[in-house]
Design a protein around this motif. Structure first.
Motif, mmCIF file in Angstrom:
data_model
loop_
_atom_site.group_PDB
_atom_site.id
_atom_site.type_symbol
_atom_site.label_atom_id
_atom_site.label_comp_id
_atom_site.label_asym_id
_atom_site.label_seq_id
_atom_site.Cartn_x
_atom_site.Cartn_y
_atom_site.Cartn_z
ATOM 1 N N ALA A 95 40.150 -74.507 -60.323
ATOM 2 C CA ALA A 95 41.285 -75.060 -59.570
ATOM 3 C C ALA A 95 41.110 -74.833 -58.072
ATOM 4 N N ALA A 96 40.695 -73.634 -57.688
ATOM 5 C CA ALA A 96 40.484 -73.348 -56.263
ATOM 6 C C ALA A 96 39.321 -74.162 -55.704
ATOM 7 N N SER A 97 38.295 -74.370 -56.518
ATOM 8 C CA SER A 97 37.139 -75.165 -56.078
ATOM 9 C C SER A 97 37.535 -76.608 -55.810
ATOM 10 N N GLU A 98 38.352 -77.164 -56.662
ATOM 11 C CA GLU A 98 38.832 -78.540 -56.446
ATOM 12 C C GLU A 98 39.625 -78.632 -55.148
ATOM 13 N N GLY A 99 40.504 -77.653 -54.924
ATOM 14 C CA GLY A 99 41.289 -77.644 -53.692
ATOM 15 C C GLY A 99 40.426 -77.472 -52.456
ATOM 16 N N LEU A 100 39.436 -76.593 -52.535
ATOM 17 C CA LEU A 100 38.539 -76.385 -51.395
ATOM 18 C C LEU A 100 37.689 -77.624 -51.146
ATOM 19 N N ALA A 101 37.249 -78.287 -52.201
ATOM 20 C CA ALA A 101 36.472 -79.528 -52.038
ATOM 21 C C ALA A 101 37.294 -80.575 -51.286
ATOM 22 N N LYS A 102 38.551 -80.721 -51.639
ATOM 23 C CA LYS A 102 39.419 -81.679 -50.923
ATOM 24 C C LYS A 102 39.590 -81.279 -49.463
ATOM 25 N N HIS A 103 39.779 -79.991 -49.236
ATOM 26 C CA HIS A 103 39.927 -79.490 -47.866
ATOM 27 C C HIS A 103 38.674 -79.773 -47.046
ATOM 28 N N LEU A 104 37.507 -79.447 -47.606
ATOM 29 C CA LEU A 104 36.250 -79.651 -46.870
ATOM 30 C C LEU A 104 35.944 -81.128 -46.679
#
Length: 156
Positions: free
Chosen positions: A142-151
């Motif tokens: 879940a955090a990886s998906e959010g970080l991918a969107k952020h980046l």
């Protein structure tokens, strides 16, 4: 210019290497394969050793490969190498902030999970059972998906 992320836990054998493998796959799947992802621990107990077998098996059961991982220790000099340093929990966050140069931001990894509170941690599964490793995997996905969107928004 290459963007670099480092994920940090205590010994670099459970949480942060699981997050490294999952984040790398997530970024690749979102067209951000050029982002470099690494992990380390604040402690030196496991330096040079492989990922915890339970962590590796949890990843492998979901199609991820953590077999190449070798534990490393994060040092102050690493801040020069990374654009973003993320801690798995508040203990490691405090340790990293003590090492960080003045003005350098360090965040919790789960702060990128839109469904989690900003102070949410990835709990250490080391002394527990399989359910703890399964929960860590769910949280780092879940955090990886959010970080991918952020980046994706920040780097494009």
């Amino acid at each position: 210019m290459t963007y670099r992320v480092c994920l940090v836990c205590m010994g670099n054998i459970c949480r942060s290497p699981m997050a490294e493998v999952v984040l790398r796959a997530t970024l690749t799947g979102n067209g951000l394969a050029g982002v470099v992802v690494e992990s380390a621990g604040t402690g030196d107990w496991h330096v040079g050793g492989p990922m915890d077998q339970r962590a590796a098996e949890t990843l492998a059961a979901r199609g991820y490969d953590g077999s190449e991982h070798r534990a490393r220790q994060f040092t102050r000099e690493w801040f020069d190498r990374f654009d973003l340093v993320l801690a798995m929990d508040s203990v490691n966050l405090r340790a990293l902030r003590k090492l960080a140069p003045a003005g350098r931001e360090v965040r919790l990894f789960r702060s990128f999970d839109p469904a989690a509170p900003a102070d949410a941690e990835v709990p250490d599964p080391y002394y527990g059972g399989q359910d703890g490793f399964d929960e860590v995997l769910r949280q780092v996905k879940a955090a990886s998906e959010g970080l991918a969107k952020h980046l994706a928004a920040e780097l494009r």
